[in-house]
Design an enzyme around this catalytic site. Structure first.
Site, short mmCIF file in Angstrom:
data_model
loop_
_atom_site.label_atom_id
_atom_site.label_comp_id
_atom_site.label_asym_id
_atom_site.label_seq_id
_atom_site.Cartn_x
_atom_site.Cartn_y
_atom_site.Cartn_z
N CYS A 71 6.30 6.26 6.70
CA CYS A 71 5.37 6.17 7.81
C CYS A 71 6.19 5.85 9.06
O CYS A 71 6.78 4.76 9.14
CB CYS A 71 4.30 5.10 7.59
SG CYS A 71 3.26 4.88 9.07
N ASP B 259 9.19 -0.22 -2.22
CA ASP B 259 9.39 -0.47 -0.81
C ASP B 259 10.89 -0.50 -0.56
O ASP B 259 11.66 -0.86 -1.45
CB ASP B 259 8.74 -1.81 -0.44
CG ASP B 259 9.04 -2.22 0.97
OD1 ASP B 259 8.70 -1.47 1.90
OD2 ASP B 259 9.62 -3.32 1.15
N ARG B 260 11.33 -0.11 0.63
CA ARG B 260 12.77 -0.09 0.90
C ARG B 260 13.30 -1.45 1.34
O ARG B 260 14.07 -2.09 0.63
CB ARG B 260 13.10 0.97 1.97
CG ARG B 260 14.59 1.24 2.11
CD ARG B 260 14.93 2.12 3.29
NE ARG B 260 14.96 1.32 4.52
CZ ARG B 260 15.28 1.80 5.71
NH1 ARG B 260 15.54 3.09 5.86
NH2 ARG B 260 15.30 1.01 6.76
N ASP B 261 12.87 -1.91 2.51
CA ASP B 261 13.45 -3.10 3.13
C ASP B 261 12.87 -4.37 2.52
O ASP B 261 11.66 -4.58 2.52
CB ASP B 261 13.20 -3.08 4.64
CG ASP B 261 13.78 -1.83 5.29
OD1 ASP B 261 14.91 -1.46 4.94
OD2 ASP B 261 13.09 -1.23 6.13
N CYS C 144 -2.96 4.81 11.75
CA CYS C 144 -2.83 5.82 10.71
C CYS C 144 -3.18 5.23 9.34
O CYS C 144 -3.20 4.02 9.16
CB CYS C 144 -1.41 6.37 10.68
SG CYS C 144 -0.18 5.14 10.19
N HIS D 183 4.98 5.48 12.09
CA HIS D 183 4.08 4.97 13.13
C HIS D 183 4.17 3.46 13.30
O HIS D 183 4.57 2.75 12.38
CB HIS D 183 2.63 5.34 12.79
CG HIS D 183 2.46 6.79 12.49
ND1 HIS D 183 2.14 7.25 11.23
CD2 HIS D 183 2.59 7.89 13.28
CE1 HIS D 183 2.07 8.57 11.25
NE2 HIS D 183 2.34 8.98 12.47
N ASN E 173 7.35 1.75 5.47
CA ASN E 173 6.95 1.75 6.87
C ASN E 173 8.21 1.68 7.72
O ASN E 173 9.04 0.79 7.49
CB ASN E 173 6.08 0.53 7.20
CG ASN E 173 4.71 0.58 6.57
OD1 ASN E 173 4.26 1.61 6.09
ND2 ASN E 173 4.02 -0.56 6.59
N GLN E 174 8.33 2.56 8.69
CA GLN E 174 9.49 2.55 9.58
C GLN E 174 9.03 2.68 11.03
O GLN E 174 9.29 3.67 11.70
CB GLN E 174 10.48 3.65 9.18
CG GLN E 174 11.13 3.44 7.84
CD GLN E 174 11.99 2.19 7.79
OE1 GLN E 174 12.64 1.83 8.77
NE2 GLN E 174 12.01 1.51 6.64
N SER E 175 8.33 1.65 11.50
CA SER E 175 7.79 1.68 12.86
C SER E 175 8.88 1.67 13.92
O SER E 175 8.63 2.00 15.08
CB SER E 175 6.85 0.49 13.08
OG SER E 175 7.56 -0.73 12.98
N ASP F 224 16.59 -6.85 4.01
CA ASP F 224 15.88 -6.46 5.22
C ASP F 224 16.72 -6.75 6.45
O ASP F 224 17.05 -7.90 6.73
CB ASP F 224 14.54 -7.20 5.29
CG ASP F 224 13.64 -6.67 6.39
OD1 ASP F 224 13.98 -5.65 7.02
OD2 ASP F 224 12.59 -7.29 6.63
#
Length: 192
Positions: free
Chosen positions: A98, A21-23, A106, A100, A64-66, A29
């Protein structure tokens, strides 16, 4: 040739790839970060990742990059942040993102399995040969849903229930890497 099977030093390692995971896992974060100057790696990240690379493991980011769907940053800003992550931490063999928000429904958004599956495919392996290192329960759920292993590295924002439910835990990213490499050595003693 030995009819009982391959020699011990030809057995495949437990993992082909480590997904991260990135953040909160690779970098501190910063909510909806679109500024590469705000990227700060977690302590010990670069040496830990270099140990994985030296062991022959492929590395992928599943994130995840909403904020993209919500308009907090543009695709160009996201790409510049990710480029800064690579500048500081070295190259990754795949990035699976992602874009979204939760309302999209999704399967790529963690805890869905598709980011993990896509990363495994991009790395030429299967989820069962991957381990995902992340900081929240959604990371562990995504790993489980895809058939991958998971290691939780809690942060102060990780919920107690997520910590209790984690399949494996480590105090920080270097400790998670040590656990992965220890498992590799136990399965493949010739690599010591």
């Amino acid at each position: 040739m030995d009819p009982t099977g391959p020699a011990p030093d030809t057995f495949a390692p437990l993992f082909d790839a480590v997904l991260l995971d990135r953040d909160g896992t690779l970098v501190h974060d910063v909510p909806y970060n679109g500024d590469p100057d705000r990227v700060r790696p977690v302590d010990g990240a670069r040496p830990a990742l270099d140990r994985l690379r030296a062991a022959g493991l492929r590395l992928g980011v599943v994130t995840n990059q909403s904020g993209l769907a919500r308009g907090h940053f543009t695709r160009d800003q996201l790409d510049r942040v990710n480029a800064r992550v690579e500048e500081l931490l070295g190259p990754f063999d795949t990035w699976q993102i992602c874009p979204h928000d939760e309302a999209a429904g999704c399967r790529c958004r963690k805890p869905g399995p598709d980011l993990v599956r896509a990363a495994a495919e991009a790395l030429g392996t299967v989820p069962a040969r991957c381990v995902l290192v992340g900081d929240i329960g959604a990371d562990m759920a995504a790993a489980s849903a895809a058939g991958a292993a998971g290691i939780l590295v809690p942060t102060p924002t990780t919920r107690a229930g997520e910590i209790a439910a984690a399949p494996a835990r480590a105090d920080d990213l270097p400790a998670a890497v040590e656990a992965i490499l220890t498992r590799q050595r136990l399965l493949h003693p010739a690599a010591r």
